[in-house]
Design a protein around this motif. Structure first.
Motif, short mmCIF file in Angstrom:
data_model
loop_
_atom_site.label_atom_id
_atom_site.label_comp_id
_atom_site.label_asym_id
_atom_site.label_seq_id
_atom_site.Cartn_x
_atom_site.Cartn_y
_atom_site.Cartn_z
N HIS A 111 0.84 -1.19 0.00
CA HIS A 111 0.00 0.00 0.00
C HIS A 111 0.88 1.25 0.00
CE1 HIS A 111 -3.44 2.56 0.75
NE2 HIS A 111 -2.78 3.12 1.75
N MET A 112 0.81 2.01 -1.11
CA MET A 112 1.62 3.21 -1.21
C MET A 112 0.82 4.42 -0.73
SD MET A 112 3.64 4.81 -4.48
CE MET A 112 4.80 3.47 -4.56
N CYS A 113 1.43 5.17 0.15
CA CYS A 113 0.84 6.40 0.67
C CYS A 113 1.64 7.56 0.10
CB CYS A 113 0.91 6.42 2.20
SG CYS A 113 0.16 4.98 2.96
N ILE A 114 0.96 8.52 -0.49
CA ILE A 114 1.65 9.59 -1.20
C ILE A 114 1.44 10.94 -0.53
CG2 ILE A 114 1.54 8.36 -3.39
CD1 ILE A 114 -0.82 10.21 -4.17
N LYS A 115 2.32 11.87 -0.88
CA LYS A 115 2.26 13.24 -0.39
C LYS A 115 2.07 13.28 1.13
CE LYS A 115 0.61 14.83 -4.85
NZ LYS A 115 -0.42 15.47 -5.63
N MET A 116 2.92 12.52 1.80
CA MET A 116 2.79 12.35 3.24
C MET A 116 3.18 13.60 4.01
SD MET A 116 1.39 9.47 3.54
CE MET A 116 1.45 9.21 5.30
N THR A 117 2.41 13.87 5.04
CA THR A 117 2.64 14.97 5.97
C THR A 117 2.58 14.39 7.37
OG1 THR A 117 0.28 15.45 6.18
CG2 THR A 117 1.48 16.61 4.41
N GLU A 118 2.90 15.19 8.36
CA GLU A 118 2.81 14.72 9.74
C GLU A 118 1.37 14.34 10.08
OE1 GLU A 118 4.62 17.76 12.18
OE2 GLU A 118 6.62 17.32 11.39
N GLU A 119 0.41 15.09 9.60
CA GLU A 119 -1.00 14.79 9.85
C GLU A 119 -1.40 13.46 9.21
OE1 GLU A 119 0.08 17.76 8.52
OE2 GLU A 119 -0.05 18.90 10.40
N LYS A 120 -0.93 13.24 7.98
CA LYS A 120 -1.25 11.97 7.30
C LYS A 120 -0.57 10.80 7.99
CE LYS A 120 -2.28 13.47 2.58
NZ LYS A 120 -1.87 13.32 1.16
N VAL A 121 0.62 11.02 8.53
CA VAL A 121 1.31 9.96 9.28
C VAL A 121 0.51 9.59 10.51
CG1 VAL A 121 3.34 9.46 10.71
CG2 VAL A 121 3.63 10.41 8.41
N ASP A 122 0.01 10.59 11.24
CA ASP A 122 -0.81 10.33 12.43
C ASP A 122 -2.02 9.48 12.07
OD1 ASP A 122 0.86 11.74 14.13
OD2 ASP A 122 -0.32 13.59 13.99
#
Length: 163
Positions: free
Chosen positions: A140-151
């Motif tokens: 599963h690829m997660c793109i345009k990651m930010t700290e909020e998306k990581v949380d």
């Protein structure tokens, strides 16, 4: 037989794509099939796959330990790989990686004490335009990651694992 009949059938399908003298060409696919079933590749599974394909076990071992998509240790429920190559780094992957390290309390190539997460630094994921990129369990690829998306990602993975 260390794998299910379905896994051997899938490996047979991969083997059918190559001439008899090129069976080794199916090795990566065969190892991926074995890992899919077992979540990791034990030395016995690697040897079984090599034997089934008809190649020396050391060849399969070399491939399994060379590519970071293969798990040769039974470590965790969720393997998080973050691309830190230059294009991703220029778009914030180092910041996201450091945030992940702090959030999980581990460094690259370490596993959380509860065995929920292993964090890896990966090579190019081939999605530079969507950087920073994280790959979960090689699937599963997660793109345009930010700290909020990581949380959100970590919370989701914990819920899916029943924590």
């Amino acid at each position: 037989m260390l794998l299910s009949e379905q896994s051997y059938q899938k490996i047979d399908s991969e083997l059918s794509k190559y001439p008899e003298d090129k069976r080794q060409s199916s090795l990566i696919a065969a190892l991926a099939i074995a890992q899919e079933e077992n979540s990791w590749l034990s030395p016995e599974i690697i040897e079984e796959v090599a034997s089934y394909i008809g190649i020396p076990p050391i060849v399969a071992q070399e491939v399994a330990t060379f590519y970071n998509m293969f798990n040769t240790e039974h470590k965790c429920k969720n393997k998080i790989s973050i691309c830190t190559n230059l294009p991703c780094a220029l778009r914030g992957s180092v910041i996201v990686a450091n945030y992940l390290k702090n959030k999980l309390g581990i460094d690259f190539h370490e596993t959380t004490p509860d065995h929920s997460f292993t964090l890896l630094e990966s090579e190019c994921a081939g999605a530079c335009g969507d950087a920073p990129v994280i790959l979960i369990n090689n699937k599963h690829m997660c793109i345009k990651m930010t700290e909020e998306k990581v949380d959100l990602l970590i919370d989701t993975l914990k819920k899916e694992s029943g924590e």
